[in-house]
Scaffold this motif. Structure first.
Motif, short mmCIF file in Angstrom:
data_model
loop_
_atom_site.label_atom_id
_atom_site.label_comp_id
_atom_site.label_asym_id
_atom_site.label_seq_id
_atom_site.Cartn_x
_atom_site.Cartn_y
_atom_site.Cartn_z
N HIS A 217 0.64 -4.95 -5.74
CA HIS A 217 -0.44 -4.08 -5.38
C HIS A 217 -0.45 -3.14 -4.13
O HIS A 217 -0.59 -2.14 -4.10
N VAL A 218 0.22 -3.85 -3.11
CA VAL A 218 0.47 -3.22 -1.89
C VAL A 218 1.34 -2.36 -1.82
O VAL A 218 1.21 -1.10 -1.52
N MET A 219 2.51 -2.53 -2.64
CA MET A 219 3.66 -1.71 -2.86
C MET A 219 3.08 -0.20 -3.74
O MET A 219 3.55 0.94 -3.43
N ASP A 220 2.31 -0.61 -4.61
CA ASP A 220 1.77 0.49 -5.37
C ASP A 220 0.94 1.38 -4.49
O ASP A 220 1.18 2.79 -4.66
N ALA A 221 0.17 0.74 -3.56
CA ALA A 221 -0.60 1.88 -2.64
C ALA A 221 0.17 2.64 -1.79
O ALA A 221 0.00 3.90 -1.48
N TRP A 222 1.19 2.01 -1.37
CA TRP A 222 2.32 2.56 -0.17
C TRP A 222 2.93 3.72 -1.33
O TRP A 222 3.11 4.96 -0.90
N ARG A 223 3.42 3.34 -2.47
CA ARG A 223 4.17 4.44 -3.20
C ARG A 223 3.43 5.70 -3.60
O ARG A 223 3.60 6.84 -3.29
N ARG A 224 2.07 5.32 -3.73
CA ARG A 224 0.94 6.36 -4.05
C ARG A 224 0.53 7.20 -3.10
O ARG A 224 0.59 8.41 -2.89
N ALA A 225 0.51 6.75 -1.83
CA ALA A 225 0.19 7.29 -0.58
C ALA A 225 1.36 8.01 -0.12
O ALA A 225 1.22 9.04 0.71
N CYS A 226 2.57 7.59 -0.44
CA CYS A 226 3.75 8.53 -0.13
C CYS A 226 4.17 9.83 -1.19
O CYS A 226 5.02 10.42 -0.74
N GLY A 227 3.31 10.02 -1.96
CA GLY A 227 3.31 10.92 -3.04
C GLY A 227 4.42 10.70 -4.00
O GLY A 227 4.94 11.58 -4.35
N GLY A 228 4.66 9.38 -4.25
CA GLY A 228 5.46 9.10 -5.54
C GLY A 228 6.71 8.57 -5.08
O GLY A 228 7.49 7.79 -5.77
N GLU A 229 7.28 8.78 -3.79
CA GLU A 229 8.35 8.21 -3.12
C GLU A 229 8.30 6.80 -3.35
O GLU A 229 7.28 6.43 -2.66
N ARG A 230 9.63 6.22 -3.72
CA ARG A 230 8.98 4.66 -3.70
C ARG A 230 9.72 4.12 -2.47
O ARG A 230 10.85 4.18 -2.15
N PRO A 231 8.81 3.61 -1.81
CA PRO A 231 9.24 2.70 -0.43
C PRO A 231 10.05 1.63 -0.78
O PRO A 231 10.21 1.07 -2.12
N GLY A 232 10.93 1.25 -0.05
CA GLY A 232 12.02 0.00 -0.18
C GLY A 232 11.46 -1.27 0.33
O GLY A 232 10.22 -1.33 0.95
N PHE A 233 12.25 -2.18 0.37
CA PHE A 233 11.88 -3.61 1.03
C PHE A 233 13.14 -3.99 1.51
O PHE A 233 14.09 -4.09 1.01
N SER A 234 13.10 -4.61 2.93
CA SER A 234 14.34 -5.00 3.46
C SER A 234 14.08 -6.53 3.37
O SER A 234 13.47 -7.14 4.29
N ASN A 235 14.78 -7.21 2.52
CA ASN A 235 14.68 -8.54 2.51
C ASN A 235 15.23 -9.29 3.93
O ASN A 235 14.87 -10.08 4.13
N THR A 236 16.31 -8.64 4.40
CA THR A 236 16.97 -9.30 5.76
C THR A 236 15.88 -9.39 6.73
O THR A 236 15.59 -10.20 7.40
N MET A 237 15.01 -8.08 6.67
CA MET A 237 13.91 -8.08 7.87
C MET A 237 12.97 -9.14 7.57
O MET A 237 12.51 -9.81 8.36
N TYR A 238 12.67 -9.39 6.48
CA TYR A 238 11.63 -10.50 5.99
C TYR A 238 12.25 -11.59 6.28
O TYR A 238 11.13 -12.34 6.72
N LEU A 239 13.36 -12.17 5.97
CA LEU A 239 13.72 -13.23 6.08
C LEU A 239 14.11 -13.77 7.86
O LEU A 239 13.46 -14.69 8.52
N SER A 240 14.38 -12.51 8.34
CA SER A 240 14.39 -12.56 9.86
C SER A 240 13.19 -12.91 10.55
O SER A 240 13.02 -13.61 11.59
#
Ligand code: GLU
Length: 511
Positions: A217-240
């Motif tokens: 749901h959060v990613m969907d809002a980001w994607r739509r607010a970015c105008g369709g460009e798909r934002p990424g996710f950094s698993n390393t940052m998350y773990l860190s």
């Protein structure tokens, strides 16, 4: 003649009866409209189906058909920044002026953050009409960190409304750093722009759903607010983040101790959700579109899709205004005067409401945790343009530019106002117009100046004032008349004497 035909003719070069594809592209580029703009997808498809480099009139109708209104406004210089080429030049100049500042240090309290190349610097801007300019490292992905907070707050507001959300989160600046172990007097986080507040916003987003759905749901809002460009996710940052998140755990326990979480919240899940939101990856290009979506009252300029309600955005911008830059927020509101949100990754997203969104990214941070170059860029932006929230109170440009209007249009309308004020004998009005950079010597289409009008209407005080200010005492209008001619014709003898004393001659004296 149809709108399409008129547009076609406006693009024709002398002696040609077809338009070059490249020429059409160049015109759009100059307006800041990109070839990959999602609104132009259909036009691009039709364009690439045309053989060769020339567009015939009937083909042109098909090319611009789906976007006639946008292109009509762009070609008539009616987009929110009409002279986008000049604006882009200024943005590049500001970028060059700020890139030399290598002060500050990269955040390293999360190991992953400390590993970025500190020299990177990118600036992207998107207007509410989808005009875009980008300079520097605008395609490098970085994690949003604190810049996730406005989006999470908007989502919480959309789901529950202000009443419920602010039962759990305050709306005061904390005056403390982003992760200070502190809550307000009611035991709630001070505001949604600091860690405790953002952890709470997260707790309010689809809290009864499985984690995966909530994150979607959060990613969907980001994607739509970015105008369709798909934002990424950094698993390393998350773990860190998760591994080094003691302070955020402490904040969450502290809030639980104070009983301010909504009922049934799982503390560890809530923190993980927060870490995930911080680890969303964007580029300055995508983030500028998110900022432009906020500037546009919640509607993404590139897709026309409403992402957030206008009331939601109004609340979010108010809190970005007062709390968006950690314990530099007051200083930023004072000096830059625009809603913004910074983060430890070195991003600052700034919103000029109803005009544009800016995203700067450069990892070296100052003592408050804000990007050094980002702050410099913000300062220089409002030194160049009249974007500070309260520039309108001061009135006039004071050496700044207003990129929302064409310079010729401003001077034209100032001359008209000046002539009116002069004919009405409104000295205070004239002085106000001078503050707005009106040229006292300016003439309208007929060559009539404020002095002509004041002389014709018998406004002694105005004539004296204008002469004192050193205006040309004998401008000639398009019928060959000077102000002295006007004064004599209307028998304003005192004014005629004033003008003569200033060395003025009538057109007939001159002959
Ligand atoms: N992920 C960071 C934290 O919670 C966000 C901090 C920030 O950007 O201010 O520590």
């Amino acid at each position: 003649m149809s709108r399409e035909r008129l547009l076609f003719e406006s693009l024709l070069q002398p002696g040609e009866d077809t338009v070059a594809k490249s020429g059409f592209r160049r015109v759009l580029d100059a307006m800041g409209i990109r070839a990959d703009d999602p609104r132009l997808a259909e036009s691009q498809r039709v364009l690439s189906a045309i053989d060769g480099d020339r567009i015939a009139p009937d083909e042109f109708v098909d090319v611009i058909g789906p976007n006639a209104l946008l292109l009509d406004r762009a070609l008539k210089k009616q987009l929110v920044i009409p002279d986008f080429e000049e604006f882009s030049r200024d943005v590049r100049r500001i970028f060059e002026a700020t890139r030399g500042n290598a002060a500050g240090v990269v955040a390293d309290y999360i190991p992953q953050l400390g590993r970025v190349d500190p020299d990177q610097f990118g600036v992207s801007i998107c207007t509410i009409d989808g005009q875009r300019v980008a300079v520097g490292d605008t395609d490098r992905p970085f994690c949003v960190h604190s810049a996730c907070k406005p989006v999470s707050y908007c989502l919480a507001l959309e789901e529950h409304g202000e009443e419920v959300v602010h039962r759990h989160i305050g709306c005061e600046p904390s005056g403390q750093s982003f992760n200070e172990l502190t809550l307000n007097r009611e035991g709630r986080p001070h505001n949604p722009m600091i860690n405790a507040g953002a952890i709470m916003s997260g707790a309010l987003i689809r809290s009864r759903k499985p984690m995966a759905d909530r994150f979607d749901h959060v990613m969907d809002a980001w994607r739509r607010a970015c105008g369709g460009e798909r934002p990424g996710f950094s698993n390393t940052m998350y773990l860190s983040e998760r591994q080094t998140g003691d302070r955020n755990f402490a904040l969450a326990y502290y809030m639980r101790e104070n009983g301010v979480f909504p009922e049934g919240v799982d503390l560890v899940e809530t923190l993980e959700f927060y870490f995930q939101c911080c680890s969303i990856e964007v580029t300055t290009e995508a983030m500028a579109v998110v900022a432009a979506t906020l500037a546009n009252g919640g509607v993404c300029p590139l897709t026309g899709e409403r992402i957030f309600g206008a009331g939601t955005v109004q609340k979010c911008l108010s809190l970005m205004d007062s709390c968006g830059l950690y314990d530099f927020s007051g200083e930023w509101a004072f000096r830059i005067g625009l809603p913004a949100k910074s983060s430890v990754s070195g991003v600052i997203m700034t919103v000029v409401p109803n005009v544009l969104g800016v995203c700067t990214w450069s990892p070296r941070l100052d003592e408050h945790g804000n990007s050094v170059r980002g702050i410099d860029f913000g300062r220089e932006l409002v030194r160049t343009f009249n974007f500070h929230n309260y520039d309108s109170i001061v009135g006039g440009l004071h050496g700044k530019k207003d990129p929302r209007v064409l310079r010729e249009d401003v001077q034209r309308s100032l001359v008209v106002d000046l002539c009116w004020a002069a004919s009405e004998g409104d000295l205070a009005g004239i002085q106000r117009l001078v503050l707005q950079d009106a040229q006292l010597d300016g003439a309208d289409y007929d060559g009539r100046t404020a002095l002509h009008l004041a002389a014709a209407e018998g406004r002694d005080e105005i004539v004296a004032y204008l002469l004192e200010q050193g205006v040309d005492p004998a401008p000639v209008d398009r019928w060959g008349g000077t102000p002295l001619d006007d004064a004599r014709r209307r028998q304003h003898t005192r004014i005629a004497a004033l003008l003569q004393a200033a060395g003025t001659r009538t057109a007939s004296d001159a002959a």
